[in-house]
Design a protein around this motif. Structure first.
Motif, short mmCIF file in Angstrom:
data_model
loop_
_atom_site.label_atom_id
_atom_site.label_comp_id
_atom_site.label_asym_id
_atom_site.label_seq_id
_atom_site.Cartn_x
_atom_site.Cartn_y
_atom_site.Cartn_z
N THR A 41 -3.91 -6.69 8.14
CA THR A 41 -3.05 -7.36 7.16
C THR A 41 -2.21 -6.33 6.41
O THR A 41 -2.56 -5.14 6.37
CB THR A 41 -3.90 -8.14 6.16
N PRO A 42 -1.12 -6.76 5.76
CA PRO A 42 -0.35 -5.82 4.94
C PRO A 42 -1.20 -5.15 3.87
O PRO A 42 -1.04 -3.96 3.59
CB PRO A 42 0.74 -6.71 4.33
N GLU A 43 -2.13 -5.91 3.30
CA GLU A 43 -3.00 -5.36 2.27
C GLU A 43 -3.93 -4.28 2.84
O GLU A 43 -4.15 -3.23 2.22
CB GLU A 43 -3.84 -6.46 1.62
N ALA A 44 -4.48 -4.56 4.04
CA ALA A 44 -5.39 -3.60 4.66
C ALA A 44 -4.68 -2.31 5.05
O ALA A 44 -5.19 -1.20 4.83
CB ALA A 44 -6.06 -4.22 5.88
N THR A 45 -3.48 -2.44 5.63
CA THR A 45 -2.75 -1.23 6.03
C THR A 45 -2.29 -0.44 4.81
O THR A 45 -2.33 0.80 4.82
CB THR A 45 -1.54 -1.59 6.93
N ALA A 46 -1.89 -1.14 3.77
CA ALA A 46 -1.47 -0.44 2.54
C ALA A 46 -2.65 0.30 1.91
O ALA A 46 -2.52 1.43 1.43
CB ALA A 46 -0.87 -1.43 1.55
N ALA A 47 -3.84 -0.33 1.95
CA ALA A 47 -5.03 0.29 1.38
C ALA A 47 -5.41 1.56 2.13
O ALA A 47 -6.05 2.46 1.56
CB ALA A 47 -6.19 -0.70 1.40
N HIS A 89 -7.81 2.72 9.58
CA HIS A 89 -8.51 1.43 9.53
C HIS A 89 -9.29 1.19 10.81
O HIS A 89 -10.41 0.68 10.79
CB HIS A 89 -7.48 0.32 9.33
#
Length: 573
Positions: A204-210, A267
């Protein structure tokens, strides 16, 4: 929503031009030479290659891609897509040391694809020139070292007219049970399967950003579907960053893989089951003390049988370095479905079934079946009786059939094989299905893969999966190499079909050969109730494998019958 990956070249180059798309560990080491490619540079080089191809009127034709590990392959592959040229990834030649099997495969691919041009680097083209007498096909094929194509050509690139049904590339199957075939993967197939990978792996965008856009670390060969469609193209699809290095550097020092995961904190990273076994074999206290694997969310395991014992040992061993059992991620896929069919649930420990839980043929040494997750969005998966063609209820083992937009167009210029494999119909179900040739069952919507249809060993009317016999044999003695055992059956005359075990051992262990043979016979007999016709111990590297590391049992059987195996013999006293 992009209509093809080609559109994303321009999108990524304009929205985050200076973000690193790919970094390559030239020596396999994080503290060695590192090459990086930004999205701006990636688009420039891909468009330059595309313009060169377009200038020569090669749209619609096939381009053979022969590169050593590195970033030039990615530029050439995307350049082919951007030119409307069908890419054909292949294994680069190894100079005069190129072995007969690899040379034969290269000739077959060139002829079958009817390649019009070879893209490579200067070293590869020099090696090809040295093999001209063995490759007469080269006389009619243009060749170019893509590092010699100037950046300025990119200005002349013209966007091709592509549809979802336009063939993007030919993925030649690894051929674990048959001769390799070119799977025609379309631009629509690619987009659909990238969406499946993204959803199933939680990208997800959130996972990649994290993870600061650090998505993959991969040593997997990019000419194979697992290494290409996953780490290379899913990174590109999402505009993220991947760290790549050579499979050879991983095999030389497996610790490099986990060191890179610890350093770049992606990730996702993974490989076939044997890779986890190799990592375990080299997991000394010094390595564990220097690792931090706490950011690793998806440790995917696929392309060959996933071993429950391997999963357990990996989690137990590397838990000391911050690895979480919930990151273990069994999955299932195949080139004919572009890549991914099913994947585990991110953040959930794998499902392991023993005999009492409904799994067939469980032994004490290992759980019988490992859950490979559920189908991705838009993917239909059913279990079918391979002979009657009837859909089977949950819990019963049959052939895995797959439907969806990610299922490839068919086999390149092979109408008969395409009809047999890609055009199956099922009563009560809409559309056509891909017959995978793999066996499995479902439980609570999750897939459990049990073996290959054509590799089944039938002894006295009972089915035995070769990987079960192989695992039992491998666990009997430390001299046996993990993932380097082949089980198959031969005609024993009046005794009917009887199984044979061929296992690789180091020459230094030749003095133990009789003992090893005896313990294998005893263990297989006790665990599976079968008497082995023969146990053959061979030198490392003897058992043929596919490009993804799968044991080629039929090829091993043929070598056994021909008497051409490199047998390890006990030294004379």
């Amino acid at each position: 929503m992009a209509r093809s990956l080609v559109e994303l070249l321009t999108t990524h180059a304009s929205t985050h031009p200076e973000r690193t798309a790919y970094r390559h560990l030239v020596t396999g080491d994080c503290d060695g030479e590192i090459q990086e490619l930004t999205y701006h540079r990636l688009a420039l080089r891909a468009h330059a290659v595309a313009a060169w191809l377009q200038e020569r009127g090669l749209a619609g034709s096939r381009a053979m891609l022969l590169y050593p590990p590195g970033l030039d392959f990615v530029c050439a592959y995307l350049g082919c897509l951007a030119a409307g040229v069908i890419a054909v990834p292949g294994v680069p030649p190894q100079g005069r040391a190129q072995n007969h099997r690899a040379l034969t495969r290269m000739k077959r691919l060139m002829a079958d694809a009817d390649a019009k041009v070879v893209l490579g680097d200067r070293g590869v083209l020099a090696a090809l020139d040295g093999m001209a007498e063995h490759l007469p096909e080269l006389g009619r094929i243009a060749r170019v070292a893509t590092e010699d194509i100037p950046d300025e050509l990119a200005a002349g690139w013209r966007e091709p007219e592509l549809t979802p049904d336009t063939v993007a590339f030919l993925q030649y199957t690894s051929g674990s049970t048959s001769a390799p075939r070119g799977v025609a993967v379309t631009h629509g197939n690619l987009l659909d399967n990238e969406a499946v990978i993204t959803e199933r792996m939680g990208h997800t965008p959130e996972a990649t950003a994290a993870h600061d856009h650090e998505l993959f670390v991969s040593w997997l060969p990019v000419y194979h579907d697992m290494g290409l469609i996953g780490p290379v193209l899913n990174t590109f699809y999402l505009g993220a960053t991947a760290t790549l290095f050579s499979p050879l550097h991983f095999l030389q020092r497996p610790a490099r893989w986990l060191t890179a995961v610890s350093r770049y904190r992606p990730h996702t990273s993974g490989g076939p089951n044997f890779a986890y076994e190799l990592a375990l074999k080299h997991a000394d206290p010094e390595l564990l003390d220097g690792l931090d694997l706490s950011s690793w969310r998806v440790a995917f395991n696929g392309a060959e049988p996933v071993r429950a014992a391997t999963l357990r040992r990996f989690a137990d061993t590397f838990g000391a370095a911050g690895f979480r059992r919930e990151s273990l991620y069994p999955c299932y896929g195949l080139a004919e479905a572009t890549l991914m069919v099913t994947g585990a649930t991110v953040g959930t420990a794998p499902t392991l079934l023993a005999a009492g839980d409904g799994a067939p043929n469980a032994g004490e040494a290992d759980a019988a079946a490992v859950g490979c997750g559920r189908p991705g969005p838009g993917v239909t998966m059913v279990i079918v009786h391979p002979e009657s063609g009837q859909e089977l209820p949950e819990g019963e083992t049959g052939e895995i059939w797959v439907g969806g937009a990610g299922v490839a167009k068919g086999y390149w210029r092979n109408a008969l094989a395409t009809r047999q494999t890609f055009r199956a119909e099922l009563a009560g179900r809409e559309g056509r299905f891909l017959r995978t040739g793999d066996l499995g069952f479902q439980r609570d919507g999750e897939l459990f893969v049990t073996g290959r249809l054509k590799d089944l060993i039938v002894i006295d009317g009972r089915n035995h999966y070769p990987q079960d016999l192989e695992l039992t044999a491998e666990l009997t003695h430390p001299a046996l190499r993990p993932g380097c055992t082949a089980a198959f059956s031969v005609d024993a005359g009046t005794d009917g079909e009887r199984p044979v075990i061929v296992a690789e051992v180091a020459p230094d262990d030749a003095g133990e050969s009789q003992k090893i043979t005896d313990v294998i016979r005893g263990a297989v007999g006790e665990a599976h109730g079968v008497s082995l016709r023969d146990v053959v111990l061979v030198r490392p590297g003897t058992i043929p494998k596919t490009s993804s590391g799968k044991i080629q049992r039929r090829a091993t059987r043929a070598a056994y019958l021909e008497g051409t195996l490199a047998v390890v013999t006990e030294p004379a006293v």
